[in-house]
Every structure is written in C-alpha cells, then in structure tokens.
Design a protein around this motif. Sequence first.
Motif, PDB file in Angstrom:
ATOM      1  N   SER A   2       0.827  -1.202   0.000  1.00  0.00           N
ATOM      2  CA  SER A   2       0.000   0.000   0.000  1.00  0.00           C
ATOM      3  C   SER A   2       0.864   1.256   0.000  1.00  0.00           C
ATOM      4  O   SER A   2       1.940   1.291   0.572  1.00  0.00           O
ATOM      5  CB  SER A   2      -0.891  -0.025   1.246  1.00  0.00           C
ATOM      6  OG  SER A   2      -1.745   1.071   1.262  1.00  0.00           O
ATOM      7  N   LEU A   3       0.363   2.298  -0.648  1.00  0.00           N
ATOM      8  CA  LEU A   3       1.028   3.584  -0.665  1.00  0.00           C
ATOM      9  C   LEU A   3       0.324   4.496   0.334  1.00  0.00           C
ATOM     10  O   LEU A   3      -0.889   4.673   0.269  1.00  0.00           O
ATOM     11  CB  LEU A   3       0.958   4.185  -2.075  1.00  0.00           C
ATOM     12  CG  LEU A   3       1.539   5.572  -2.252  1.00  0.00           C
ATOM     13  CD1 LEU A   3       3.047   5.558  -1.988  1.00  0.00           C
ATOM     14  CD2 LEU A   3       1.262   6.074  -3.660  1.00  0.00           C
ATOM     15  N   GLU A  32      -4.360  -3.850   5.658  1.00  0.00           N
ATOM     16  CA  GLU A  32      -5.796  -3.728   5.402  1.00  0.00           C
ATOM     17  C   GLU A  32      -6.106  -3.390   3.947  1.00  0.00           C
ATOM     18  O   GLU A  32      -7.200  -3.662   3.469  1.00  0.00           O
ATOM     19  CB  GLU A  32      -6.419  -2.669   6.322  1.00  0.00           C
ATOM     20  CG  GLU A  32      -6.312  -2.989   7.806  1.00  0.00           C
ATOM     21  CD  GLU A  32      -7.086  -4.223   8.225  1.00  0.00           C
ATOM     22  OE1 GLU A  32      -8.183  -4.484   7.678  1.00  0.00           O
ATOM     23  OE2 GLU A  32      -6.585  -4.955   9.116  1.00  0.00           O
ATOM     24  N   SER A  33      -5.170  -2.777   3.247  1.00  0.00           N
ATOM     25  CA  SER A  33      -5.372  -2.394   1.848  1.00  0.00           C
ATOM     26  C   SER A  33      -4.065  -2.586   1.081  1.00  0.00           C
ATOM     27  O   SER A  33      -3.447  -1.628   0.620  1.00  0.00           O
ATOM     28  CB  SER A  33      -5.826  -0.928   1.779  1.00  0.00           C
ATOM     29  OG  SER A  33      -6.058  -0.540   0.455  1.00  0.00           O
ATOM     30  N   PRO A  34      -3.620  -3.847   0.946  1.00  0.00           N
ATOM     31  CA  PRO A  34      -2.282  -4.103   0.408  1.00  0.00           C
ATOM     32  C   PRO A  34      -2.042  -3.583  -1.001  1.00  0.00           C
ATOM     33  O   PRO A  34      -0.918  -3.254  -1.347  1.00  0.00           O
ATOM     34  CB  PRO A  34      -2.152  -5.631   0.464  1.00  0.00           C
ATOM     35  CG  PRO A  34      -3.506  -6.158   0.685  1.00  0.00           C
ATOM     36  CD  PRO A  34      -4.332  -5.066   1.282  1.00  0.00           C
ATOM     37  N   GLN A  35      -3.063  -3.498  -1.829  1.00  0.00           N
ATOM     38  CA  GLN A  35      -2.881  -3.024  -3.198  1.00  0.00           C
ATOM     39  C   GLN A  35      -3.377  -1.601  -3.391  1.00  0.00           C
ATOM     40  O   GLN A  35      -3.284  -1.065  -4.481  1.00  0.00           O
ATOM     41  CB  GLN A  35      -3.615  -3.950  -4.175  1.00  0.00           C
ATOM     42  CG  GLN A  35      -3.169  -5.392  -4.100  1.00  0.00           C
ATOM     43  CD  GLN A  35      -1.669  -5.563  -4.285  1.00  0.00           C
ATOM     44  OE1 GLN A  35      -1.067  -4.958  -5.163  1.00  0.00           O
ATOM     45  NE2 GLN A  35      -1.055  -6.383  -3.444  1.00  0.00           N
ATOM     46  N   GLY A  36      -3.883  -0.985  -2.338  1.00  0.00           N
ATOM     47  CA  GLY A  36      -4.494   0.325  -2.474  1.00  0.00           C
ATOM     48  C   GLY A  36      -3.612   1.465  -2.018  1.00  0.00           C
ATOM     49  O   GLY A  36      -2.445   1.294  -1.700  1.00  0.00           O
ATOM     50  N   GLU A  37      -4.219   2.629  -2.029  1.00  0.00           N
ATOM     51  CA  GLU A  37      -3.579   3.831  -1.523  1.00  0.00           C
ATOM     52  C   GLU A  37      -4.325   4.277  -0.281  1.00  0.00           C
ATOM     53  O   GLU A  37      -5.537   4.118  -0.187  1.00  0.00           O
ATOM     54  CB  GLU A  37      -3.629   4.953  -2.566  1.00  0.00           C
ATOM     55  CG  GLU A  37      -2.801   4.676  -3.787  1.00  0.00           C
ATOM     56  CD  GLU A  37      -2.849   5.836  -4.754  1.00  0.00           C
ATOM     57  OE1 GLU A  37      -2.817   6.993  -4.311  1.00  0.00           O
ATOM     58  OE2 GLU A  37      -2.916   5.567  -5.960  1.00  0.00           O
ATOM     59  N   LEU A 118      -8.128   4.837  13.063  1.00  0.00           N
ATOM     60  CA  LEU A 118      -7.742   4.387  11.731  1.00  0.00           C
ATOM     61  C   LEU A 118      -8.538   3.154  11.312  1.00  0.00           C
ATOM     62  O   LEU A 118      -8.942   3.032  10.150  1.00  0.00           O
ATOM     63  CB  LEU A 118      -6.235   4.110  11.680  1.00  0.00           C
ATOM     64  CG  LEU A 118      -5.629   3.861  10.306  1.00  0.00           C
ATOM     65  CD1 LEU A 118      -6.015   4.941   9.300  1.00  0.00           C
ATOM     66  CD2 LEU A 118      -4.120   3.754  10.415  1.00  0.00           C
ATOM     67  N   LEU A 119      -8.821   2.269  12.244  1.00  0.00           N
ATOM     68  CA  LEU A 119      -9.653   1.111  11.912  1.00  0.00           C
ATOM     69  C   LEU A 119     -11.057   1.544  11.517  1.00  0.00           C
ATOM     70  O   LEU A 119     -11.672   0.943  10.627  1.00  0.00           O
ATOM     71  CB  LEU A 119      -9.671   0.109  13.066  1.00  0.00           C
ATOM     72  CG  LEU A 119      -8.363  -0.664  13.250  1.00  0.00           C
ATOM     73  CD1 LEU A 119      -8.410  -1.514  14.516  1.00  0.00           C
ATOM     74  CD2 LEU A 119      -8.031  -1.517  12.037  1.00  0.00           C
ATOM     75  N   HIS A 120     -11.574   2.598  12.142  1.00  0.00           N
ATOM     76  CA  HIS A 120     -12.851   3.155  11.685  1.00  0.00           C
ATOM     77  C   HIS A 120     -12.725   3.595  10.231  1.00  0.00           C
ATOM     78  O   HIS A 120     -13.648   3.399   9.430  1.00  0.00           O
ATOM     79  CB  HIS A 120     -13.277   4.358  12.541  1.00  0.00           C
ATOM     80  CG  HIS A 120     -14.012   4.000  13.789  1.00  0.00           C
ATOM     81  ND1 HIS A 120     -15.165   3.256  13.792  1.00  0.00           N
ATOM     82  CD2 HIS A 120     -13.753   4.323  15.085  1.00  0.00           C
ATOM     83  CE1 HIS A 120     -15.601   3.118  15.037  1.00  0.00           C
ATOM     84  NE2 HIS A 120     -14.748   3.753  15.846  1.00  0.00           N
ATOM     85  N   GLY A 121     -11.591   4.183   9.877  1.00  0.00           N
ATOM     86  CA  GLY A 121     -11.358   4.611   8.502  1.00  0.00           C
ATOM     87  C   GLY A 121     -11.396   3.461   7.505  1.00  0.00           C
ATOM     88  O   GLY A 121     -11.734   3.649   6.338  1.00  0.00           O
ATOM     89  N   PHE A 122     -11.082   2.265   7.968  1.00  0.00           N
ATOM     90  CA  PHE A 122     -11.148   1.072   7.123  1.00  0.00           C
ATOM     91  C   PHE A 122     -12.496   0.364   7.217  1.00  0.00           C
ATOM     92  O   PHE A 122     -12.663  -0.736   6.700  1.00  0.00           O
ATOM     93  CB  PHE A 122     -10.016   0.099   7.476  1.00  0.00           C
ATOM     94  CG  PHE A 122      -8.713   0.493   6.838  1.00  0.00           C
ATOM     95  CD1 PHE A 122      -8.426   0.118   5.537  1.00  0.00           C
ATOM     96  CD2 PHE A 122      -7.802   1.261   7.526  1.00  0.00           C
ATOM     97  CE1 PHE A 122      -7.234   0.495   4.944  1.00  0.00           C
ATOM     98  CE2 PHE A 122      -6.612   1.643   6.949  1.00  0.00           C
ATOM     99  CZ  PHE A 122      -6.323   1.265   5.638  1.00  0.00           C
ATOM    100  N   GLY A 123     -13.446   0.993   7.896  1.00  0.00           N
ATOM    101  CA  GLY A 123     -14.805   0.460   7.933  1.00  0.00           C
ATOM    102  C   GLY A 123     -15.150  -0.382   9.139  1.00  0.00           C
ATOM    103  O   GLY A 123     -16.275  -0.874   9.245  1.00  0.00           O
TER     104      GLY A 123
END
Length: 153
Positions: A2-3, A32-37, A118-123
Amino acid sequence: MSLLTFTFENETDINVDPQPLRAVAEIICSEESPQGECEVGLIICTDDQIRKYNQLYRGDDSVTDVLCFNGTEGLPGGITRGPDTVICDILIDINQLQRQKGSKSINKELMEIFIHGLLHGFGYDHIRAGDSKQMKAKEEYYIKKMEGTQQRG
C-alpha cells in the motif's frame, strides 16, 4: 504494498512525535489495503476543537477522544475517493486522552486511540456485538504489533 500519504497537524502546545503514528499507519494500511492507496490525515486538538466538530458532524455537543471521517464525509476540502483508495481524517483530543489514560503513558494512549480511529477509517465499527468483537481483535493485534516494533528498535 500500500502507498501511504500521511499528514499530521498538532494544534496544541503538547509535543507529539508523529513518527510512531506514521509507522502504525503504514503497517495498518499495508495489511488492510495491500494493493491500495491510503490518505490519512491526523489532527491533534483540544476539547473545544473536538466538541465543535462533534457538534457539527454528529449533532453531539460533547467532548470525545477521537473522531474519524471517511472519504467525502470528512472535513471540508472536496476530498475525492479513487476505487482502491482509503481516505480518512482523524481528530484526537489530547486533553481527553490525558483524562482517560489511567496509568498508561500519554504516548501509549495516543497510539491506541489512533489505531482505533484508523480502523474506523477502514470500515470497522463497534456498534453491534459481532462488529465490536472483530474491531477489538484488530485493535489488540495492531497494538501488540506496534509494541513489538518499538521494543526491537
């Protein structure tokens, strides 16, 4: 991998080192978002500031330890979300952390509350019992991971 784009603003007189917070954001984003930004904004603020945002965005005229705004629901500024981008703005009230930390250091309390936000930010959420259990397990996982990282160096 992730970036991460991490912005930090401290609107208080209390010295806060953003590096450990950035480090945990990198770990959480990569897992939590290995391919995302990930675009994470963190503001350390006071009771008055968080009360204002809590009233404005949640209709609750009270102090809280953390507020997290996801994507376009966030703070003013016209944030847009790409399909694989997680965007969140987190506000943490340092005064509330001082009151609630108990015997923990302020840095430990800050780290734990930042992870929670931050976990809230990931849903993740803790309204329903099942969701709460999952979020608590994630919090404990990342707290332990950071404790191990900090002990190693």
